[in-house]
Write a protein that holds these residues in place. Structure first.
Motif, PDB file in Angstrom:
ATOM      1  N   ARG A   1      -6.926  -3.751  -5.875  1.00 54.02           N
ATOM      2  CA  ARG A   1      -8.278  -4.293  -5.824  1.00 54.02           C
ATOM      3  C   ARG A   1      -8.562  -4.910  -4.456  1.00 54.02           C
ATOM      4  O   ARG A   1      -9.626  -4.691  -3.870  1.00 54.02           O
ATOM      5  CB  ARG A   1      -8.477  -5.308  -6.937  1.00 54.02           C
ATOM      6  N   ILE A  36      -0.902   5.033 -10.911  1.00 53.39           N
ATOM      7  CA  ILE A  36      -1.982   4.142 -10.499  1.00 53.39           C
ATOM      8  C   ILE A  36      -2.976   4.939  -9.654  1.00 53.39           C
ATOM      9  O   ILE A  36      -2.578   5.737  -8.804  1.00 53.39           O
ATOM     10  CB  ILE A  36      -1.422   2.960  -9.685  1.00 53.39           C
ATOM     11  N   ASN A  37      -4.245   4.699  -9.887  1.00 53.84           N
ATOM     12  CA  ASN A  37      -5.276   5.395  -9.119  1.00 53.84           C
ATOM     13  C   ASN A  37      -5.120   5.152  -7.620  1.00 53.84           C
ATOM     14  O   ASN A  37      -4.904   4.022  -7.197  1.00 53.84           O
ATOM     15  CB  ASN A  37      -6.663   4.906  -9.545  1.00 53.84           C
ATOM     16  N   ASN A  38      -5.283   6.200  -6.857  1.00 57.01           N
ATOM     17  CA  ASN A  38      -5.232   6.121  -5.395  1.00 57.01           C
ATOM     18  C   ASN A  38      -3.871   5.705  -4.841  1.00 57.01           C
ATOM     19  O   ASN A  38      -3.767   5.326  -3.688  1.00 57.01           O
ATOM     20  CB  ASN A  38      -6.313   5.185  -4.846  1.00 57.01           C
ATOM     21  N   ALA A  39      -2.847   5.758  -5.677  1.00 56.77           N
ATOM     22  CA  ALA A  39      -1.488   5.534  -5.165  1.00 56.77           C
ATOM     23  C   ALA A  39      -0.698   6.807  -5.428  1.00 56.77           C
ATOM     24  O   ALA A  39      -0.768   7.364  -6.515  1.00 56.77           O
ATOM     25  CB  ALA A  39      -0.835   4.355  -5.858  1.00 56.77           C
ATOM     26  N   ARG A  66      -9.387  -2.558  -1.940  1.00 57.04           N
ATOM     27  CA  ARG A  66     -10.603  -1.828  -2.265  1.00 57.04           C
ATOM     28  C   ARG A  66     -10.282  -0.374  -2.532  1.00 57.04           C
ATOM     29  O   ARG A  66     -11.027   0.533  -2.175  1.00 57.04           O
ATOM     30  CB  ARG A  66     -11.624  -1.966  -1.138  1.00 57.04           C
ATOM     31  N   ASN A  67      -9.141  -0.185  -3.195  1.00 59.69           N
ATOM     32  CA  ASN A  67      -8.712   1.145  -3.639  1.00 59.69           C
ATOM     33  C   ASN A  67      -8.481   2.159  -2.529  1.00 59.69           C
ATOM     34  O   ASN A  67      -8.477   3.356  -2.791  1.00 59.69           O
ATOM     35  CB  ASN A  67      -9.712   1.715  -4.641  1.00 59.69           C
ATOM     36  N   ARG A  68      -8.307   1.678  -1.314  1.00 63.75           N
ATOM     37  CA  ARG A  68      -7.943   2.635  -0.270  1.00 63.75           C
ATOM     38  C   ARG A  68      -6.585   3.225  -0.644  1.00 63.75           C
ATOM     39  O   ARG A  68      -5.714   2.511  -1.156  1.00 63.75           O
ATOM     40  CB  ARG A  68      -7.878   1.944   1.090  1.00 63.75           C
ATOM     41  N   PHE A  77      -4.914  11.624   3.492  1.00 62.03           N
ATOM     42  CA  PHE A  77      -5.710  10.814   4.415  1.00 62.03           C
ATOM     43  C   PHE A  77      -6.595  11.627   5.345  1.00 62.03           C
ATOM     44  O   PHE A  77      -7.384  11.056   6.085  1.00 62.03           O
ATOM     45  CB  PHE A  77      -4.792   9.948   5.282  1.00 62.03           C
TER      46      PHE A  77
END
Lengths: 273, 423
Positions: free
Chosen positions: B268, B293-296, B271-273, B178
């Motif tokens: 989704r 999973i992307n962004n996780a 917003r993929n934060r 972050f």
């Protein structure tokens, strides 16, 4: 003239060396030296550019040698501008060697001025060329940031704390910087396309002629437009955005060089040697 | 002291997959200790089970039989074949077992050297053992020494200084994801000392709102009040994913609390934060598939181990000091343990002298001193009593105190031969 080109190349080389050493040793001074050397090289190139501009009254992009030289100049310029806004020190490791590479590539091509062309004069054209180059440089940096993002993301996902994990900044910073590069690039490319169209209308009487360069410029523009739209609409960020930024570089390179080599069109003479 | 034995496995010898199979909950541990009391080869026992280790400390009547019994006991209790985890087991005996226990409690053997939770966990293990009456003279003494040593190390060395354990690792990782943690929202699922510590560290890094989910809403509300956050039920966790950035999970749930499809569905909307999952629970709460999973990003307790490795070096220096304190404590414990053999010797010595004195008195009262009045007999008895005490005082003192230099067992041997106590 020649001395400025050589000094710029040498300064970029020193900067690249400083950055690469910084990558390993992580001494803050090396990084600062890298920035200053790069800035000094940029100063030489700016002088060179100014000198050529004053002499001919046009932007010196008459042949591939000059085109590449201007490309290196804008790349470094955009990097230095970006550097003041984002604390992304490590990107110099990508920028400085790339600038050296472009300048060395430029030396492989003869720098023989073609017959003076009135075509290359005027404020519209000046803006067109400069905006396009700056936009392209921003996209190149976006791709570089994208690579760094992918490396760091892979480190975090794979739970590795290797060489790059410590040296690369946070994913958030990389993503934000990449996004800023895309936005800058897209804005400049848009300005470049519009001014180019206006210039075409003035010179040739048409805004658009379905020339190969025009078509591929539009493809590039649409590609980045989609990328930005997806980011704003559904939040394409992180890995996907990084991959798209790298893929975008492929499209961009084809538009910049490939079209001139492989297809024919009215920009052909600028990259002829 | 060889009959004090410790067998177990920890994060260094066994992966989380094995540890979660062998983990004992508090109620499991109670039944297990009750079962151990029935083992003929084992005298006293204590079972320590944390997310990083499962250790069985016991004293043996017959050493080889007890070790076999303990191993089979673990395998039988958890229904795993011994072959699956035997390679991961370590065995310490005597001084080594005592030293290991001291090191564990002083957090020298922890994943993060110097983390403070382990002492509380050892205390809980001891409490369970006393409740089940599975610990006796030796282990009681040993555990009290353990607590003393651990506290001394904490106050006298810098081993617990600076960042603490999981929380530090989590914060460092959070920063790599972050950038700044300021304003990021935190969801705490379940409770537990380690998870709560992590939240406190995050708050110190100026995170935003804290949401607490718990099986019992009451507990959640209590924690939420502490963090000035809000409380939700455990069932609402998936709905909250939209509103938080960092999830710290530490429930006692046997299955996953969050699964990949639930997270995928929410990305989704987010917003993929990025979402950062810190899974402190064993067995794990967060489906490892979420990491794909992307962004996780999912880090379980083993992953955090790798993160903290680099920070261990600082504490290692302090650990050297701590090791010295532990060596001292091991020696002291051994001395106490050996003095257990002094006591029977002294008792035997007293018994023999007193018996001889009493026999002579009885003989005299029946024969030449038969004419004495009751009062006079008492006076003679008192005289004899004090003479015996005076005579016994010095040898007793000698045996009990540190007056005998070198190996005490030698003095004991001499005393036994001198007074012919072994007949």
């Amino acid at each position: 003239m020649q001395i400025l080109f050589v000094s710029a190349t040498l300064l970029y080389m020193l900067s690249a060396a400083a950055y690469c050493t910084y990558l390993f040793l992580q001494h803050e001074r090396l990084q600062q030296a890298g920035v200053w050397l790069l800035a000094a090289g940029f100063g030489c190139q700016t002088a060179l550019f100014g000198w050529a501009f004053a002499a001919t009254g046009s932007v010196p992009v008459n042949n591939l040698h000059q085109t590449l030289t201007v490309a290196a100049w804008t790349l470094v310029g955009v990097f230095l501008a970006l550097r003041t806004k984002f604390n992304l020190k490590i990107l110099g490791v990508y920028t400085a060697p790339l600038a050296v590479f472009i300048l060395l590539a430029a030396t492989q091509f003869p720098n023989e001025p073609l017959q003076p062309q009135n075509l290359l004069k005027g404020v519209w054209l000046f803006t067109h060329i400069l905006a396009t180059f700056i936009g392209d440089a921003a996209f190149v940096l976006a791709a570089g940031v994208g690579v760094l993002y992918l490396i760091q993301e892979r480190n975090i996902k794979a739970k590795r704390r290797d060489f790059f994990f410590k040296r690369l900044p946070s994913l958030d910073l990389l993503d934000t910087t990449g996004y800023a590069c895309i936005v800058t690039g897209f804005t400049m490319l848009t300005i470049g396309l519009i001014t180019g169209m206006v210039y075409a209308k003035i010179i040739w009487g048409h805004f658009w002629q379905w020339d190969a360069k025009e078509v591929w410029s539009a493809v590039t523009w649409i590609f980045y437009a989609v990328l930005l739209h997806e980011r704003l609409a559904v939040g394409w960020r992180g890995r996907r955005a990084a991959i798209m930024a790298i893929a975008g570089l492929g499209v961009l390179l084809f538009t910049f060089l490939g079209v001139n080599f492989l297809l024919s069109g009215h920009h052909g003479q600028f990259t002829r040697w | 002291m060889d009959k004090i034995i410790l067998i177990g496995l920890n994060h260094k010898t066994a992966p989380i997959e094995i540890r979660e199979c062998l983990a004992f909950s508090e109620s499991d541990a109670c039944t297990a200790l009750a079962g151990l009391c029935g083992e003929p080869a084992i005298e006293e026992s204590i079972l320590l089970s944390t997310c990083n280790r499962v250790e069985l400390l016991f004293t043996a009547r017959q050493i080889p039989a007890a070790i076999q019994a303990a191993k089979h006991f673990l395998s039988h209790q958890k229904q795993i074949s011994l072959a699956d985890f035997e390679d991961a087991l370590y065995l310490h005996q005597g001084d080594a077992a005592v030293r290991h226990l001291f090191r564990v409690a002083a957090s020298l053997d922890s994943m993060v050297v110097g983390e403070p939770q382990i002492l509380g966990q050892v205390k809980t293990a001891y409490r369970l053992a006393t409740e089940q009456k599975s610990s006796g003279v030796i282990l009681n003494r040993l555990l009290h020494r353990t607590f003393f040593v651990a506290k001394r190390i904490r106050t006298e060395t810098g081993i617990g200084d600076h960042a603490v354990s999981i929380s530090y690792a989590a914060i460092e990782l959070g920063r790599k994801i972050f950038g700044s943690l300021e304003g990021r929202r935190v969801l705490l699922v379940g409770a537990g000392e380690m998870a709560e510590l992590a939240v406190e560290h995050l708050i110190r890094n100026r995170v935003g709102q804290v949401v607490v989910a718990n099986r019992t809403l009451e507990r959640a509300m209590a924690l939420a009040a502490q963090y000035k956050g809000s409380a939700i039920r455990l069932e609402e966790v998936a709905d909250q994913l939209n509103r938080v950035d960092i999830i710290i999970s530490s429930t006692g749930s046997p299955g996953y609390v969050l699964r990949a499809p639930e997270v995928k569905a929410v990305m989704r909307d987010r917003r993929n934060r990025p979402l950062f999952f810190i899974d402190i629970a064993v067995p794990r709460d967060i489906d490892p598939a979420i990491n794909t999973i992307n962004n996780a990003y999912v880090y379980d307790i083993d992953d955090l181990n790798t993160v903290v490795d680099t920070n261990i070096e600082d504490r290692q220096r302090e650990a050297v000091k701590a090791e010295r304190l532990i060596d001292e404590a091991v020696i002291q414990f051994r001395q106490w343990y050996d003095s257990l053999n002094v006591v029977p010797t002294i008792k035997a010595l007293h018994a023999k002298i007193r018996a001889a004195a009493q026999a002579e008195l009885d003989k005299a009262f029946h024969q030449q001193l038969g004419h004495l009045s009751a009062e006079d007999r008492k006076a003679v008895e008192r005289l004899m009593e004090s003479t015996v005490n005076k005579l016994l005082h010095d040898p007793t003192h000698y045996l009990r105190s540190n007056g005998c230099q070198g190996d005490r067992s030698v003095s004991l041997d001499v005393a036994r031969k001198l007074f012919k106590l072994d007949d």
